[in-house]
Motif scaffolding. Structure first.
Motif, short mmCIF file in Angstrom:
data_model
loop_
_atom_site.label_atom_id
_atom_site.label_comp_id
_atom_site.label_asym_id
_atom_site.label_seq_id
_atom_site.Cartn_x
_atom_site.Cartn_y
_atom_site.Cartn_z
N UNK C 13 -3.75 5.17 -8.42
CA UNK C 13 -4.05 5.57 -7.25
C UNK C 13 -2.81 5.91 -6.80
N UNK C 15 -2.33 6.16 -3.50
CA UNK C 15 -1.40 5.42 -2.47
C UNK C 15 -0.72 4.33 -3.23
N UNK C 48 -1.53 17.05 -7.45
CA UNK C 48 -1.88 15.80 -8.35
C UNK C 48 -2.66 16.58 -9.52
N UNK C 51 -7.79 16.73 -14.44
CA UNK C 51 -8.52 17.06 -15.68
C UNK C 51 -7.95 18.60 -15.97
N UNK C 52 -7.88 19.18 -14.81
CA UNK C 52 -7.48 20.84 -15.02
C UNK C 52 -5.91 21.23 -15.09
N UNK C 55 -3.04 21.98 -10.61
CA UNK C 55 -2.97 20.49 -10.00
C UNK C 55 -3.83 20.86 -8.70
N UNK C 56 -4.39 19.64 -8.00
CA UNK C 56 -4.98 19.64 -6.86
C UNK C 56 -3.93 19.88 -5.85
N UNK C 72 -7.47 8.37 2.89
CA UNK C 72 -8.85 8.14 2.09
C UNK C 72 -8.74 8.80 0.50
N UNK C 73 -7.95 9.97 0.67
CA UNK C 73 -7.56 10.83 -0.45
C UNK C 73 -6.86 9.87 -1.44
N UNK C 75 -6.40 6.83 -1.55
CA UNK C 75 -6.99 5.70 -1.95
C UNK C 75 -7.88 5.72 -3.16
N UNK C 76 -8.50 7.09 -3.15
CA UNK C 76 -9.76 7.28 -4.20
C UNK C 76 -9.30 7.98 -5.51
N UNK C 77 -8.13 8.78 -5.42
CA UNK C 77 -7.73 9.51 -6.56
C UNK C 77 -6.72 8.88 -7.46
N UNK C 78 -6.76 9.21 -8.50
CA UNK C 78 -5.95 8.31 -9.65
C UNK C 78 -5.43 9.67 -10.21
#
Lengths: 264, 264, 264, 264
Positions: C13, C15, C48, C51-52, C55-56, C72-73, C75-78
């Motif tokens: 994650x 974070x 980050x 899959x693509x 990067x985001x 939030x981001x 904590x959620x994104x790996x």
């Protein structure tokens, strides 16, 4: 913890207080020296009186030091009575409605300090705001709540008494449901005619507050921290006091909400 | 008036629903066709479920069409359950805390519609939120209030019943102190396991709501407006109904808060 | 002056690097200890890889510590490869397009440092960006310019060489029209496969840079300042070096743009 | 496509033009009737002249209709000369530096229209900005580029000629590297003494532009769209013309950059 500065007197450009001095309010937004937080970058705001009964209000969530709108506004707008504030959040979100000053009709209000444990009883606090003022409860800060309850208590007729009664109610709440220190507060408020300032803490640790008459400007500045280092003639506002300022004249009265809270 | 779109099924990139379709949610943020306001540019938000029990939440006040962060996020993040919303304010300020979806623990909630005359009794509405949930009352919308009262009414155990009871309470308030229409609502909510959707109006004018199973994606989309023009196989959600959606299966039950309100 | 942190390894994650450690990047946004500016509150950004190929990218102008979206981001994104940055402006405006990281196709880039006197020759700098890359010149920072010129110099085939050549060109410009120090730089960049990091200063005062392999996470962190006080096993990246990192392996090569600049 | 409004005359509150009229500029930000885009919600800005030589400037990226700061500012600030603009982006990012008006010294400038295919030759366009003005190239719009090149062409001494020469240069660029229509433009500019307005299109499709003297106000409004429906006495600015306005007097001259472009 916040820092603020207010002015009443001959009209001056807002930047004379907000940005030009060596230790201006904007300087205090990143280098405050007399409070917990050197950084007060969770938003800022200015309320200023001009031709209208209601003050203008400009607030944003950016750090004050980086906002070109603020820079421009303060360089252009003259006022003989204004309140300016830089915010360090004590918990609530960074949003425009949580920035000071708050305004209602001709009144403006800003605050440095906190109500101890406010988030534990925000519901009770909101409930102290009467129905007719509730549409003006737009954020979630203790500061906005103090202002609205003070309005309800009769700010119009008796600012000192109203703010004292409002503060007493919050002290009582904090005692019952929150944590000490129940209330720490420096605040400035105005109805567009006079400037009022208060310094108080239920535990003796009131935030810093000073004032100084400037002969050259023809106006009184009331500030969290002196605007220039080495300017030795800033008068410290005593704790437990409420000041009524009409240009050069400062009337100081007792401010003792704790007594009221005990009596209740 | 707002528009929204939700999805449950095989994980897809968020943009499959939010931006790629011809009449995607972002398209609806400036060209909505089935509501009062073609423009829904007072903010947007996405809540999506991934590995954690609590959903991720991204909200901002900008029009959805111009936010590069939203574009990037939706292109990168895959989820098998998410809620997305574009906002047209019915009175409250444009701020992040007034954007949908709202979240609490594993729950997420978004709403299109309004409680009639809400600003006239926002105080009463806030008072229906119990103390333990009040710290989560961060904005001033009727939507956030519905969500928190529904949580208090037991969303965890009985989503349909809890939302119906909450809605009844707001209908009663609106009848007593507000203006008709008392309650118009399409809403989507989720606990991370199922997707729920409701369509209701006290005056028979419920906002539009549709759903469609996509075989190719392996998921169900629930939307304010069909995502592609000319895609004829969107099923309209009947008024007065509460849907429980677990991928392809849709269970439809009555949703009659007005009855409850009358009975009370 | 900025602070940054990058990671390559087993997906974690975000974070784990951005907010959870004791001296995380968010902590460094208000309490950096190894640079001029304790405060790095002029924006932040994360790029980050998932899959693509591209990067985001999430960037905003708010101080990192107060942004709930970022919280939030992360904590959620790996991700198994990401770059994160908090900004202290060296002159240019606070706007999203002036926040790092910058991205182009599969490449991402972030920078701590500056090109001496950049505002005096920004026009010349912009002219070093070839026509086909100019649409990607969206802001006014020296950092974005370095990135685009490095891309033009062949980042795809030879990252070390391309960045060295680009740096040499800026050093030459700064020598001719700016002020010393000509170039101070720690930077991280990635093509989605490897992580590259560089540490350099033309005057010997390079910003701080460290790396550490975490056995528990299975990944390498590269940071401006160690993420935990008292964690003694952070390796300092030597000045004048370019690192290629593929998980545990770090290949260190010379980075000498000054030599190239002299030769030119 | 943008909409704008300018005023010169007896000092009035900004809101007399920006928000109070039935089809005010704010109304045009969501309901424009004489251009492609009914919605102009990619930011707004106001430049106003007061006591100082340089104008004040307030710009933000939010839709104009939802910004309380704008509302407050326009209700409080009086000016006898100001420019106000609501933006619909023709491609570049939504950021404060891409909002109009642009200012430099005593000059302010705003634009409705576009240079055809600008993104294909933005590099060439930026190169037309001389070194001493380049620090003021802060965004990426064609509008800011027109302004800076016009300044370079001698706006101070000969506003009409300078803007005509600048326009010719962009028309030539667009012909060579872009797409038609080469240049569409209504623009307003001021040095704090006079108000200038221009209406031009290389393809005969110039955006709308009108003016009207108000006896009651004692001032001239120049606008994209008349501020009140049914107010029949708005004069349409002819295409291919440059107006110099000093209160009631309007001097109209030819504006023919295409001729210059051909000659070049």
């Amino acid at each position: 913890m916040c820092r603020w500065a207010a002015y009443i007197g001959a009209p001056i450009f807002l930047d004379e207080i907000v940005s030009r001095p060596g230790h201006s309010l904007i300087h205090q937004s990143h280098c405050a020296t007399q409070c917990h937080t050197a950084i007060n970058a969770d938003g800022f705001g200015i309320a200023w009186y001009g031709e209208r009964a209601e003050p203008g209000l400009y607030r944003d969530v950016l750090p004050a030091w980086s906002d070109p709108n603020l820079k421009s506004l303060t360089a252009q707008v003259r006022s003989g009575l204004f309140l300016a504030h830089v915010r360090a959040s004590t918990g609530t979100a960074t949003s425009r409605n949580n920035c000071h000053p708050f305004t209602h009709g001709p009144w403006s209000f800003m605050h440095n300090g906190q109500i101890g444990g406010f988030e534990m009883f925000r519901r009770d606090a909101d409930m102290m705001i009467p129905e007719e003022l509730y549409p003006h409860r737009k954020g979630a800060t203790d500061s906005e709540a103090i202002f609205l309850v003070a309005l309800a208590e009769g700010l119009d007729g008796d600012p000192r008494g109203a703010l004292e009664r409002a503060s007493a109610r919050f002290i009582a709440l904090s005692k019952a449901k929150g944590v000490g220190a129940y209330l720490r507060m420096t605040a400035a408020l105005s109805d567009g005619k006079r400037l009022y300032a208060v310094r108080y803490a239920s535990d003796g640790n009131a935030p810093s507050l000073y004032y100084r008459w400037s002969e050259t400007r023809g106006g009184m500045a009331v500030v969290s921290e002196p605007l220039e280092d080495g300017e030795g003639d800033w008068t410290e506002v005593p704790e437990y006091s409420f000041c009524t300022i009409e240009r050069e004249a400062v009337r100081v009265e007792d401010f003792m909400p704790c007594k009221l809270a005990l009596a209740a």
